[in-house]
Scaffold this active site. Structure first.
Site: not given
Lengths: 383, 383
Positions: B146, B179, B259
């Site tokens: 993702t 996730t 991230e």
């Protein structure tokens, strides 16, 4: 005016030279009586600063006659020498004001692990004692600021008595009161035990429900002093209500001035099986960096709200949760409902409502968004 | 190669059209046997996505023959219709591969509260079934990305058998697997009960100790498939060691690609009274936004480490803690020691060592710093 608005108090705020900016950094608050009842709450962090270790002993008998506070250094993890600095400051206040050191609460705020200059502190106490005045509240409130952009003060009027307050804190705000220093004064006649009950009731629904960044300080102190100078004894209910109003007002001032924040967020959990459940759910959302970053981005990302709720032990059915943002029910029965695009998150004030459908209790927890400015300010604090 | 490195597995990664970028977004992994033993762990979040609700039932008998994974939508909080989508995908895989739907694990990742296009998913399954190949591991690993900037794959060689693995996850990484989707394969002959014990032992010291941003996902799944195609049965100790190596390698890849992170931080707590204490202390530091922002600013602010330790229930003396950063003992006996200016925090890899002086247990928890890029990426994710 704030803490010197009630009768029987004098205060001062002076430049002791601890802050490199040359701003005021030492505050002194003196209760001139006739009563000296007090109540205090401290950080629940097990790693407590020297002034907290000292002050916890001072408050045990319910008598406090002065509070001395410095910014420019937390005096935390500075070893036995740091504790002696705290003790010396209390002794100096006692000598200048004509009271016992054991009645002097000491508070410090600033960087952890930095020894404060004892000489500068003692000279600052001398200067503050000289300047003690019945209109010194604002100077005192300014002297305890660190990264605060404005001083925080409040006055609540009773029937012939009043409550004044000042607070500092713009980071490390967390559930169990975190680098937050608060002094509250009243000229009501209230014995120490009642002050304690009122203070715990007031902080439970105000400072304890503020969770700006989830970090718990080593120095938090809230001290309430009652001079009795009005000669009036309010009912416990009236006094608690006024004190709760004062604490909530100061808490909202802290929230509005939180480091780098763009939004103030009120998370209200309704229809919870218990008040504890409602607080736990609100707190879990308040501590989600992903949720807080989304609010910064004006993104009504309710999935991050549900993901946070799911980390708690509260009573609820995961398949039957409702969530509203700024009044728009974006999620009903755990499925998408109103179009999130209709939620306007541009205003500073944001409300999140969570319906657990499991009882009739409710609670609100306040937090801020996670912004570039927060990261910047906290990555550069000590450098 | 990764998950198709061990014998007995085929995989594919295709474009189903869920991602607006047109990148691969559907992966299929098939175990061709001769054994079909498996073990899985799932998020402990009570708000679980539809594919997790489905897959928890699938894995109960220890038999899994295929795993189908999609990016581009988490299928979480999408209601009964979303569950039917998951069921339909499993049925489609079963029909194409010639197995039962009850042996098909389904994983989804992406935005919560967004219904996935069922038609696109089913067509994607058809395409993936066509492309299943013994060298399809890398395509599958790419299809589950993702916000990941790189695919995460690993191979660990045993004596005549091997373990392969792939993972995705770059945010919402938290203790109870968050996730993060992981598929592990092996051609060793290992019964389901032993796979389960090995997987729990391996995840306990790898994925469970990764706490990038404290947020727990709704979709995390780790599934381990054993084909038995090598015909070799390793000892439980050998298998567990290899599996732990594979999981730790993938966890470090997730950490390195978190991230917006500038630093990978390993927090090692030593001389703890228990391993639980060591993990709790490490986790408390890993979750301090103030500590994480300081590391981003290359600021060795050990006071924020102590303030975090103080929030735990671990056994320690608050007046006798030692803290090192990158090997420099900046704090000894809870007082300042070496000059923090001698700590070089510019390298990506940062170590924090905390000595509790209360026992002989130790544990490492990994996290990332809190950066402008983290705030940016997570404030713009769904918009």
């Amino acid at each position: 005016m704030s803490i010197t608005h009630p009768q029987g108090f004098r205060a001062a705020g002076v430049v002791a030279g601890l802050k490199s900016t040359g701003a005021k950094d030492l505050a002194l608050v003196v209760n001139d009586g006739p009563t000296f009842d007090s109540a205090s709450v401290f950080t629940s962090n097990r790693c407590k600063a020297n002034p907290v270790l000292w002050s916890q002993e001072v408050v045990k008998d319910g008598v406090v006659k002065a509070v001395v506070l410095n910014s420019g250094g937390a005096n935390c993890y500075t070893g036995p020498d740091g504790f002696q600095t705290t003790h010396a400051v209390a002794e100096q206040v006692a000598a200048r004001v004509g009271i016992g050191a054991i009645d002097v609460v000491v508070c410090s705020t600033g960087l952890i692990g930095l020894a404060n200059d004892r000489g500068a502190l003692l000279a600052g106490v001398d200067a503050a004692a000289e300047q003690l005045a019945a209109d010194g509240g604002t100077a005192a409130a300014e002297a305890i600021m660190t990264t605060d952009s404005v001083s925080k003060q409040v006055v609540v009027e009773g029937a012939g008595w009043s409550i004044g307050g000042m607070a500092k804190g713009a980071g490390m705000l967390a559930p169990q009161l975190a680098t937050m220093l608060v002094v509250l004064t009243t000229d009501a006649v209230v014995p120490a035990a009642e002050l304690d009950a009122a203070l715990r009731a007031a902080t439970r629904v105000s400072f304890d429900r503020l969770d700006s960044d989830g970090c718990m300080s080593t120095n938090d102190t809230v001290t309430l002093l009652a001079s009795g100078a009005s000669g009036i004894t309010p009912t416990p209910a009236d006094f608690t209500a006024a004190l709760t109003q004062a604490c909530t007002d100061l808490a909202m001032q802290l929230l509005a001035d939180a480091e780098g924040a763009d939004h103030e967020i009120a998370i209200t959990t309704v229809n919870a099986a218990s008040e504890d459940d409602a607080v736990a759910v609100g707190r879990s959302v308040a501590r989600s960096n992903l949720f807080k970053a989304a609010i910064f981005g004006n993104d009504p990302n309710w999935g991050r709200v549900l993901a946070s709720i799911g980390t708690t032990d509260a009573v609820f059915d995961p398949a039957d949760l409702d969530v509203a943002m700024n009044g728009v029910w974006v999620c009903r029965n755990s499925t998408p409902h109103a179009d999130p695009a209709t939620v306007d998150l541009k205003p500073r004030s944001v409300s999140v409502t969570i319906d657990l459908k499991s009882g009739d209790h409710r609670a609100t927890v306040w937090t801020n968004d996670l912004t570039h400015a927060y990261v910047h300010e906290n990555s550069a604090y000590s450098s």
